[in-house]
Design an enzyme around this catalytic site. Structure first.
Site, PDB file in Angstrom:
ATOM      1  N   ASP A   1       0.841  -1.183   0.000  1.00 44.95           N
ATOM      2  CA  ASP A   1       0.000   0.000   0.000  1.00 44.95           C
ATOM      3  C   ASP A   1       0.881   1.239   0.000  1.00 44.95           C
ATOM      4  OD1 ASP A   1      -2.437   1.233  -0.141  1.00 44.95           O
ATOM      5  OD2 ASP A   1      -2.754   1.262   2.021  1.00 44.95           O
TER       6      ASP A   1
ATOM      7  N   TYR B   1       1.121   5.679  -0.469  1.00 45.00           N
ATOM      8  CA  TYR B   1       0.639   6.822   0.317  1.00 45.00           C
ATOM      9  C   TYR B   1       0.677   8.040  -0.615  1.00 45.00           C
ATOM     10  CZ  TYR B   1       0.494   9.398   4.871  1.00 45.00           C
ATOM     11  OH  TYR B   1       0.162  10.161   5.958  1.00 45.00           O
TER      12      TYR B   1
ATOM     13  N   HIS C   1      -4.281  13.863   1.149  1.00 46.63           N
ATOM     14  CA  HIS C   1      -4.463  13.011   2.330  1.00 46.63           C
ATOM     15  C   HIS C   1      -3.225  13.064   3.221  1.00 46.63           C
ATOM     16  CE1 HIS C   1      -5.329   9.496   4.836  1.00 46.63           C
ATOM     17  NE2 HIS C   1      -4.175   8.974   4.461  1.00 46.63           N
TER      18      HIS C   1
ATOM     19  N   ARG D   1       1.283  16.635  13.123  1.00 46.65           N
ATOM     20  CA  ARG D   1       2.546  17.377  13.273  1.00 46.65           C
ATOM     21  C   ARG D   1       2.416  18.862  12.979  1.00 46.65           C
ATOM     22  NH1 ARG D   1       3.860  12.692  10.662  1.00 46.65           N
ATOM     23  NH2 ARG D   1       3.563  13.742   8.674  1.00 46.65           N
TER      24      ARG D   1
ATOM     25  N   GLU E   1     -10.594   3.942   4.001  1.00 43.99           N
ATOM     26  CA  GLU E   1      -9.643   4.678   3.171  1.00 43.99           C
ATOM     27  C   GLU E   1     -10.004   4.405   1.719  1.00 43.99           C
ATOM     28  OE1 GLU E   1      -5.517   4.011   4.296  1.00 43.99           O
ATOM     29  OE2 GLU E   1      -5.723   5.560   5.848  1.00 43.99           O
TER      30      GLU E   1
ATOM     31  N   GLU F   1      -9.308   4.181  -1.930  1.00 47.90           N
ATOM     32  CA  GLU F   1      -8.079   3.979  -2.709  1.00 47.90           C
ATOM     33  C   GLU F   1      -8.379   3.302  -4.044  1.00 47.90           C
ATOM     34  OE1 GLU F   1      -4.694   2.334  -0.816  1.00 47.90           O
ATOM     35  OE2 GLU F   1      -5.242   3.022   1.202  1.00 47.90           O
TER      36      GLU F   1
ATOM     37  N   ASP G   1      -9.236   0.446   2.247  1.00 48.27           N
ATOM     38  CA  ASP G   1      -8.207  -0.009   3.191  1.00 48.27           C
ATOM     39  C   ASP G   1      -8.678   0.337   4.608  1.00 48.27           C
ATOM     40  OD1 ASP G   1      -5.795  -0.866   4.259  1.00 48.27           O
ATOM     41  OD2 ASP G   1      -4.848   1.093   3.981  1.00 48.27           O
TER      42      ASP G   1
ATOM     43  N   ARG H   1      -7.913   3.455  13.669  1.00 50.04           N
ATOM     44  CA  ARG H   1      -7.036   4.603  13.974  1.00 50.04           C
ATOM     45  C   ARG H   1      -6.465   4.567  15.377  1.00 50.04           C
ATOM     46  NH1 ARG H   1      -5.826   5.848   8.934  1.00 50.04           N
ATOM     47  NH2 ARG H   1      -7.643   6.513   7.719  1.00 50.04           N
TER      48      ARG H   1
ATOM     49  N   GLN I   1      -3.781   1.918  15.465  1.00 44.28           N
ATOM     50  CA  GLN I   1      -2.660   2.455  14.673  1.00 44.28           C
ATOM     51  C   GLN I   1      -1.815   3.448  15.471  1.00 44.28           C
ATOM     52  OE1 GLN I   1      -4.063   4.126  10.972  1.00 44.28           O
ATOM     53  NE2 GLN I   1      -2.018   4.543  10.167  1.00 44.28           N
TER      54      GLN I   1
ATOM     55  N   TYR J   1       2.122   2.043  15.825  1.00 37.39           N
ATOM     56  CA  TYR J   1       2.822   2.256  14.551  1.00 37.39           C
ATOM     57  C   TYR J   1       4.278   2.707  14.670  1.00 37.39           C
ATOM     58  CZ  TYR J   1       3.062   7.323  14.007  1.00 37.39           C
ATOM     59  OH  TYR J   1       3.397   8.627  14.128  1.00 37.39           O
TER      60      TYR J   1
ATOM     61  N   LYS K   1      -4.384  -2.370  10.187  1.00 38.19           N
ATOM     62  CA  LYS K   1      -4.722  -2.477   8.763  1.00 38.19           C
ATOM     63  C   LYS K   1      -4.966  -3.919   8.314  1.00 38.19           C
ATOM     64  CE  LYS K   1      -3.477   1.876   7.442  1.00 38.19           C
ATOM     65  NZ  LYS K   1      -4.249   2.777   6.562  1.00 38.19           N
TER      66      LYS K   1
ATOM     67  N   THR L   1      -8.968  -5.710   3.905  1.00 39.82           N
ATOM     68  CA  THR L   1      -8.847  -4.702   2.854  1.00 39.82           C
ATOM     69  C   THR L   1      -9.772  -5.169   1.742  1.00 39.82           C
ATOM     70  OG1 THR L   1      -6.526  -4.340   3.430  1.00 39.82           O
ATOM     71  CG2 THR L   1      -7.249  -3.552   1.272  1.00 39.82           C
TER      72      THR L   1
ATOM     73  N   THR M   1      -4.714   6.660   0.264  1.00 39.05           N
ATOM     74  CA  THR M   1      -6.016   7.329   0.338  1.00 39.05           C
ATOM     75  C   THR M   1      -6.062   8.540  -0.601  1.00 39.05           C
ATOM     76  OG1 THR M   1      -6.091   6.676   2.627  1.00 39.05           O
ATOM     77  CG2 THR M   1      -7.695   8.324   1.926  1.00 39.05           C
TER      78      THR M   1
ATOM     79  N   GLU N   1      -9.649  12.374   8.362  1.00 37.69           N
ATOM     80  CA  GLU N   1      -9.534  13.740   7.839  1.00 37.69           C
ATOM     81  C   GLU N   1     -10.826  14.534   8.020  1.00 37.69           C
ATOM     82  OE1 GLU N   1      -7.579  14.063   3.769  1.00 37.69           O
ATOM     83  OE2 GLU N   1      -7.722  11.900   4.016  1.00 37.69           O
TER      84      GLU N   1
END
Lengths: 434, 434
Positions: free
Chosen positions: B136, B138, B143, B152, B212, B214, B246, B250, B253, B257, B266, B270, B363, B377
């Protein structure tokens, strides 16, 4: 225990004593199609020939399933489950036992010996399993700590989750290769000036090619999507163990790994040893792993079951000069989580498994420098050099280097249960013309 | 272009116009073994029956390969390569064409129509490919930016590597399922108090279950360990495209992660759509993706080739009340890297590919809120709620929610090239007794 004796001449230092009986896949001059075998002393016993010649005649339980020994992988055999593995392994032990119950099967059958006992050098080993999915964990506590210190300092060396769960990531099943497959140095994006702003990578052959000393464990039972494997049941889902070298490109990794983890830095090749040592063969060497000072959630609680193994591990490096040096010696006890815990965690959210799926332990390091399972740790990410016994020096691997991992349980002559070798030779990077 | 007309009655809004001819795997009441088919209008054309009844008699090029249509997956067909896919697809188009060259094959052959044209509702779809490895990416820039801002802040939203390479991670091939497979809410470790010191997780059903949006792309050619696929050759290595959801936990994760990426968050499922739209069918809708303001290394430089597709994407949510709301509408143009770039990057260090390997895009989100491809999001990680058309509200998915992704190219009646639906219904978490 006193070692069992075989009528077959087996070197008392052999990894493949009568106590072991590891399974693999070979091809021979007589049959170039890969097919199952066991390793015993300096021979492979060709299980396809052995089956065709009615070698299992005294074991009625396997007779409906004998087709598993004419397949190109061990998956169909593995799928029969641990109770069947146990009787097949014990039967094969009895066939090789001095004064055993079935001398007519092989000991007194020179014709079958000639056809089915293939000396080392006269067979080729192949990937023993069809691997559908491969996961690599990070359960080597000392390794995780040492790497954490390198990148984040001692105060934050271990992430907050580290002792609560076996941290892992999905690897590339298709790039798992059998011992002796050459490994080409990967090209990729690397940062030559990590402090520049903005950071701009160059295209280059990897300059920090490393090893990772690991164990791998194959799964022997399907589990469905949405169906966790409980910690109590997990051992029955394990087929056997191999040595693993999770080759790593440290410079590619440093640039690519945020935020989704290692990718091209790992997927150019992962080498496993050719012979799968069955869980039952390892059972006499079961020990505790490292003590976890964190209280685990019940789904990971093994309740004092010993699920680690006293495997002595060694990494040797042969340089282009032809000289060989030992660069690491450690023990498989240096793991914080066991394979049953890894499987229980991996499936707790419903992730499915198939027979042949592979779990890697993560790099196994002891506490001292000589016990560290990768060069990243041994050289502080290339800041220092290690001196080889030959007087040569290394920060990371050079082209032509041959890395050999060995692992063995037991200490009494004639009773070793070992893995043989997990070997890879570094080939120069491809000249790349985009 | 003026739409081609078929003698078969096809709704002008159908995703499966004569311009499309997507391939899949079905089972029927007459044959419960999964086997290949194409979708056309409200029918599947059973390719096994069609082959057995000599439907390919006018296409000599496929005759040596007809066994591919009696397999349980599309892998053997895919392995024939794009030139063969092209002639097979065009032949099947011509069979359905009004006033076409081969009326005797199907149009005038009512007996074969009855046997081979299976109406919707009378067949079941299966996973179209055997997926050996799944990756997968990104590549959805908006996204990645939006998620980066959430965790961040805007100044460091995108990691320094983001525009230089398609960031990706290895996923779990075994948990890729076909549309309509129920998805069980995963259990796992979550932190209820992320600011506590020390951090101590609890065991819980996921409370932040997300989608997600995709695309997935299947690979059609093997490439060997150590052998990169160049950016020029990469399009010939692609078989076709599917929609993908996907599913993401959250809260699991967020805790698991670091430092190796998403794992149990994940691998519990899927979902992909059932019909693989071939690359040739998408070619008329080729466009540029998002402009990359970073200069790429040559191995990723497509030299202005249009490798993205104008696919209108939509996500609908049906709640337990039975009411359905659209929760996202966007376009597949919102990708910074294309599938050929993903493949070139994935293989540049020597990672091998097998026919049937799957690459996810990451995504896909547009810039506005209504164009965001996941709830993380849309709700700022659960800080706000979205209001559904029914008046109900959601932060994340609830049990019984049914998520349907659709995707379609083209706007002229009768010339749609679409993907059908990618559907999943959320089942309650398993009561877990360790």
């Amino acid at each position: 225990m006193a070692p069992l004796k075989s009528w077959l001449q087996i070197d008392p230092k052999s990894h493949f004593s009568i106590h072991n009986i590891p399974f693999g896949v070979i091809s021979t001059s007589a049959n170039s199609e890969p097919h199952p075998a066991i390793a015993i002393g300096d021979y492979a016993l060709d299980l396809l020939v052995f089956t065709q010649e009615n070698g299992f005649k005294a074991l009625s339980a396997i007779q409906p399933h004998q087709a598993v020994f004419s397949q190109s992988t061990l998956n169909p055999f593995a799928a029969l489950g641990r109770p069947v593995h146990k009787i097949v392994r014990e039967y094969l032990q009895s066939v090789f036992l001095e004064n055993g119950p079935f001398p007519e099967v092989l000991e007194k059958n020179e014709q079958l010996q000639k056809k089915a006992l293939i000396p080392v050098g006269q067979y080729k080993t192949h990937l023993p399993m069809r691997i559908n999915d491969y996961t690599d964990f990070y359960a080597g506590l000392n390794h995780a700590y040492n790497v954490g210190v390198l990148f984040r300092g001692p105060a934050n060396a271990l992430q907050p989750n580290y002792k609560h769960l076996p941290v892992g990531y999905h690897g590339r099943a298709g790039s798992v290769v059998v011992s002796d497959t050459p490994i080409r140095r990967p090209n990729g994006q690397i940062l030559t000036n990590p402090t520049a702003d903005p950071k701009v990578p160059i295209f280059s052959a990897c300059k920090k090619l490393d090893i990772e000393l690991e164990l791998g464990c194959f799964v022997t039972k399907d589990s469905a999507l949405g169906q966790p494997v409980g910690i109590k049941d997990a051992p029955q889902h394990l087929f056997g163990v191999v040595l693993m070298n999770d080759w790593s490109a440290r410079d590619i990794q440093a640039w690519e790994y945020v935020p989704l983890g290692p990718f091209n830095s790992k997927n150019f090749g992962t080498t496993i040893s050719a012979w799968v040592v069955l869980m039952d063969a390892l059972e006499p060497f079961a020990i505790d792993g490292l003590k976890n000072d964190t209280s685990l959630l019940p789904y990971l609680d093994e309740k004092d079951r010993k699920s680690h193994y006293a495997i002595d591990l060694e990494v040797k490096l042969q340089t282009a000069s032809g000289k060989t040096s030992t660069i690491s010696k450690t023990s498989a006890k240096n793991l914080l989580f066991s394979f049953p815990q890894m499987l229980a965690h991996h499936t707790v959210g419903g992730c499915p498994f198939s027979v042949g799926d592979l779990m890697g332990s993560g790099t196994i390091s002891g506490e001292s420098k000589a016990e560290k399972g990768c060069l990243l740790e041994q050289t502080d990410n290339g800041k220092t050099e290690i001196e080889l016994e030959s007087g040569e020096k290394r920060k990371f691997l050079e082209d032509g280097d041959v890395v050999t991992i060995t692992g063995v349980c037991g200490g009494e002559d004639g009773a070793y249960v070992g893995f043989g070798e997990c070997v890879g030779r570094i080939e120069p990077a491809l000249h790349f013309d985009a």
